[in-house]
Design a protein around this motif. Structure first.
Motif, PDB file in Angstrom:
ATOM      1  N   SER A   1      38.249  31.747  30.407  1.00 41.59           N
ATOM      2  CA  SER A   1      38.443  33.057  31.059  1.00 41.59           C
ATOM      3  C   SER A   1      37.398  33.271  32.152  1.00 41.59           C
ATOM      4  N   MET A   2      36.181  32.830  31.898  1.00 38.14           N
ATOM      5  CA  MET A   2      35.117  32.966  32.885  1.00 38.14           C
ATOM      6  C   MET A   2      35.386  32.096  34.112  1.00 38.14           C
ATOM      7  N   SER A   3      35.983  30.916  33.897  1.00 38.53           N
ATOM      8  CA  SER A   3      36.315  30.063  35.038  1.00 38.53           C
ATOM      9  C   SER A   3      37.425  30.692  35.879  1.00 38.53           C
ATOM     10  N   TYR A   4      38.385  31.348  35.223  1.00 41.68           N
ATOM     11  CA  TYR A   4      39.444  32.054  35.941  1.00 41.68           C
ATOM     12  C   TYR A   4      38.860  33.209  36.754  1.00 41.68           C
ATOM     13  N   ASP A   5      37.892  33.897  36.161  1.00 39.92           N
ATOM     14  CA  ASP A   5      37.224  34.994  36.859  1.00 39.92           C
ATOM     15  C   ASP A   5      36.522  34.497  38.114  1.00 39.92           C
ATOM     16  N   ARG A   6      35.820  33.359  38.029  1.00 37.66           N
ATOM     17  CA  ARG A   6      35.142  32.794  39.198  1.00 37.66           C
ATOM     18  C   ARG A   6      36.140  32.357  40.266  1.00 37.66           C
ATOM     19  N   TYR A   7      37.279  31.803  39.798  1.00 41.69           N
ATOM     20  CA  TYR A   7      38.336  31.412  40.742  1.00 41.69           C
ATOM     21  C   TYR A   7      38.841  32.632  41.509  1.00 41.69           C
ATOM     22  N   ALA A   8      39.114  33.727  40.807  1.00 42.75           N
ATOM     23  CA  ALA A   8      39.607  34.941  41.454  1.00 42.75           C
ATOM     24  C   ALA A   8      38.581  35.514  42.427  1.00 42.75           C
ATOM     25  N   ALA A   9      37.291  35.463  42.029  1.00 45.69           N
ATOM     26  CA  ALA A   9      36.230  36.044  42.864  1.00 45.69           C
ATOM     27  C   ALA A   9      36.010  35.255  44.138  1.00 45.69           C
ATOM     28  N   ILE A  10      36.087  33.924  44.076  1.00 50.60           N
ATOM     29  CA  ILE A  10      35.757  33.086  45.226  1.00 50.60           C
ATOM     30  C   ILE A  10      36.981  32.765  46.085  1.00 50.60           C
ATOM     31  N   CYS A  11      38.107  32.521  45.423  1.00 59.50           N
ATOM     32  CA  CYS A  11      39.306  32.127  46.170  1.00 59.50           C
ATOM     33  C   CYS A  11      40.120  33.315  46.669  1.00 59.50           C
TER      34      CYS A  11
ATOM     35  N   PRO B   1      38.786  36.855  47.175  1.00 61.66           N
ATOM     36  CA  PRO B   1      37.795  37.947  47.120  1.00 61.66           C
ATOM     37  C   PRO B   1      38.367  39.316  47.489  1.00 61.66           C
ATOM     38  N   LEU B   2      39.338  39.356  48.395  1.00 56.79           N
ATOM     39  CA  LEU B   2      39.898  40.642  48.824  1.00 56.79           C
ATOM     40  C   LEU B   2      40.756  41.292  47.746  1.00 56.79           C
ATOM     41  N   HIS B   3      41.315  40.466  46.861  1.00 57.17           N
ATOM     42  CA  HIS B   3      42.181  40.988  45.802  1.00 57.17           C
ATOM     43  C   HIS B   3      41.494  40.969  44.433  1.00 57.17           C
TER      44      HIS B   3
ATOM     45  N   VAL C   1      39.263  42.823  42.849  1.00 62.63           N
ATOM     46  CA  VAL C   1      39.206  44.051  42.064  1.00 62.63           C
ATOM     47  C   VAL C   1      40.558  44.373  41.440  1.00 62.63           C
ATOM     48  N   SER C   2      41.624  44.112  42.176  1.00 55.40           N
ATOM     49  CA  SER C   2      42.967  44.399  41.644  1.00 55.40           C
ATOM     50  C   SER C   2      43.444  43.325  40.670  1.00 55.40           C
ATOM     51  N   VAL C   3      42.913  42.094  40.808  1.00 55.57           N
ATOM     52  CA  VAL C   3      43.297  40.997  39.900  1.00 55.57           C
ATOM     53  C   VAL C   3      42.559  41.104  38.574  1.00 55.57           C
ATOM     54  N   MET C   4      41.231  41.236  38.626  1.00 58.92           N
ATOM     55  CA  MET C   4      40.411  41.288  37.410  1.00 58.92           C
ATOM     56  C   MET C   4      40.136  42.743  37.028  1.00 58.92           C
ATOM     57  N   THR C   5      41.156  43.419  36.579  1.00 60.51           N
ATOM     58  CA  THR C   5      41.012  44.807  36.142  1.00 60.51           C
ATOM     59  C   THR C   5      40.362  44.865  34.758  1.00 60.51           C
ATOM     60  N   LYS C   6      39.911  46.059  34.370  1.00 58.67           N
ATOM     61  CA  LYS C   6      39.323  46.240  33.042  1.00 58.67           C
ATOM     62  C   LYS C   6      40.336  45.898  31.945  1.00 58.67           C
ATOM     63  N   GLU C   7      41.591  46.275  32.184  1.00 59.84           N
ATOM     64  CA  GLU C   7      42.641  46.009  31.189  1.00 59.84           C
ATOM     65  C   GLU C   7      42.850  44.513  31.009  1.00 59.84           C
ATOM     66  N   LYS C   8      42.872  43.760  32.123  1.00 65.10           N
ATOM     67  CA  LYS C   8      43.074  42.310  32.028  1.00 65.10           C
ATOM     68  C   LYS C   8      41.880  41.646  31.328  1.00 65.10           C
ATOM     69  N   CYS C   9      40.682  42.068  31.662  1.00 66.49           N
ATOM     70  CA  CYS C   9      39.491  41.498  31.011  1.00 66.49           C
ATOM     71  C   CYS C   9      39.524  41.764  29.505  1.00 66.49           C
ATOM     72  N   PHE C  10      39.881  42.986  29.134  1.00 65.43           N
ATOM     73  CA  PHE C  10      39.978  43.338  27.715  1.00 65.43           C
ATOM     74  C   PHE C  10      41.031  42.483  27.014  1.00 65.43           C
ATOM     75  N   CYS C  11      42.182  42.277  27.675  1.00 62.48           N
ATOM     76  CA  CYS C  11      43.254  41.473  27.074  1.00 62.48           C
ATOM     77  C   CYS C  11      42.830  40.018  26.892  1.00 62.48           C
TER      78      CYS C  11
END
Length: 307
Positions: free
Chosen positions: A116-126, A128-130, A132-142
């Protein structure tokens, strides 16, 4: 089933070593390791909770990783340290059940959190503009909820299978804690199904997590190399390096034990590998993130100055 059908109510452990000369050193060393593990993981959870600058998905996952490492280490290390200076190294049947359940559950939760942490880094670096909308609190909790649910349920299946067997031969486990492979060797029942079940869960969860990490970082590296700013590339690599180090240490030792042919030649190496992923890795994770992550270092300095 063999001749003596009496079920074991107590298990004996061979311990970490039979060399009494190095016991004082090992006792002191692992006592320090466990103390650092407690301080590091509790401290990391406290920092993430206390500082708003760490209220991001990356540190949200890291706080749960610290919680898992804390419980994981506590399920094994205190007993191992006490056994180093004990003449009789024994563990009750129920104690063995609990130890296997918790380490199997927490190891699985850890690999899923790492993916999950690797997916988070992928979303943040690849993306970056999306981000906040990709890694929402709900998705992180799930993602955290799925990691814990899968880990606890698969561990229940493994533990139930192992302790449905009969242990009517020796009660001596050739290890420093209750581990599934050496425990299966003591059973006088057919262990084929339990061996297949353990291999299935270890390989499925391990390979899923490993593939997701490799795919994520292949895309991350590709994206970093396209960056024009040298400072941006350095920051991106610095952010990912701590996660990659934690992933590498954990996976190498786990796969060494579970995904290789059974052989007596490597039994001592098995104990060394087990020490790494069950005792040392829970200590290293918060240290690696603290020393290699600029944001965590900045927050630690602020906390020290405040104190």
């Amino acid at each position: 089933m063999g001749g003596n059908s009496t079920q074991a109510t107590m298990f004996e452990l061979t311990g970490l070593t039979d060399n009494t000369r190095i016991v004082p050193f090992l006792f002191t060393f692992f006592l320090i390791v466990y103390t650092v593990t407690l301080i590091g993981n509790i401290g990391m959870m406290g920092l993430v909770y206390a500082f708003s600058s760490l209220h991001t998905p990356m540190y949200y996952f890291l706080s749960f990783l610290s919680l898992v490492d804390l419980i994981y280490s506590s399920a094994i290390t205190p007993k191992m340290v006490v056994d180093l200076i004990s003449v009789k190294k024994s563990i009750s049947f129920i104690g063995c059940v609990l130890q296997i359940y918790f380490y199997a559950a927490l190891a699985s939760i850890e690999v899923l959190l790492l993916s999950s942490m690797s997916y988070d880094r992928y979303a943040a670096i690849c993306h970056p503009l999306h981000y906040v909308s990709v890694m929402t609190k709900e998705k992180c909790f799930c993602l955290v909820l799925v990691s814990f649910s899968v880990g606890l349920l698969q561990s229940l299946a493994q533990t139930s299978c192992v302790f449905s067997l009969h242990f009517c031969r020796s009660n001596l486990i050739d290890h420093f804690y209750c581990e599934i492979p050496p425990l299966l060797k003591l059973s006088c029942s057919d262990t084929f199904f339990c061996e297949v079940l353990t291999l299935f869960f270890v390989s499925t969860l391990g390979l899923y997590s490993l593939v997701s990490v490799l795919v994520s970082y292949t895309l991350i590296v590709s994206s970093i190399l396209k960056m024009k700013s040298a400072k941006g590339r350095q920051k991106a690599f610095s952010t990912c390096s701590s996660h990659l180090m934690c992933v590498s240490i954990f996976f190498i030792t786990v796969f060494f034990i579970y995904l290789r042919p059974d052989t007596r030649v490597l039994e001592k190496q098995d104990k060394v590998a087990s020490v790494f992923y069950s005792v040392v890795t829970p200590m290293l994770n918060p240290l690696i993130y603290s020393l290699r992550n600029h944001e965590v270092k900045r927050v630690v300095l602020r906390a020290m100055q405040t104190c």
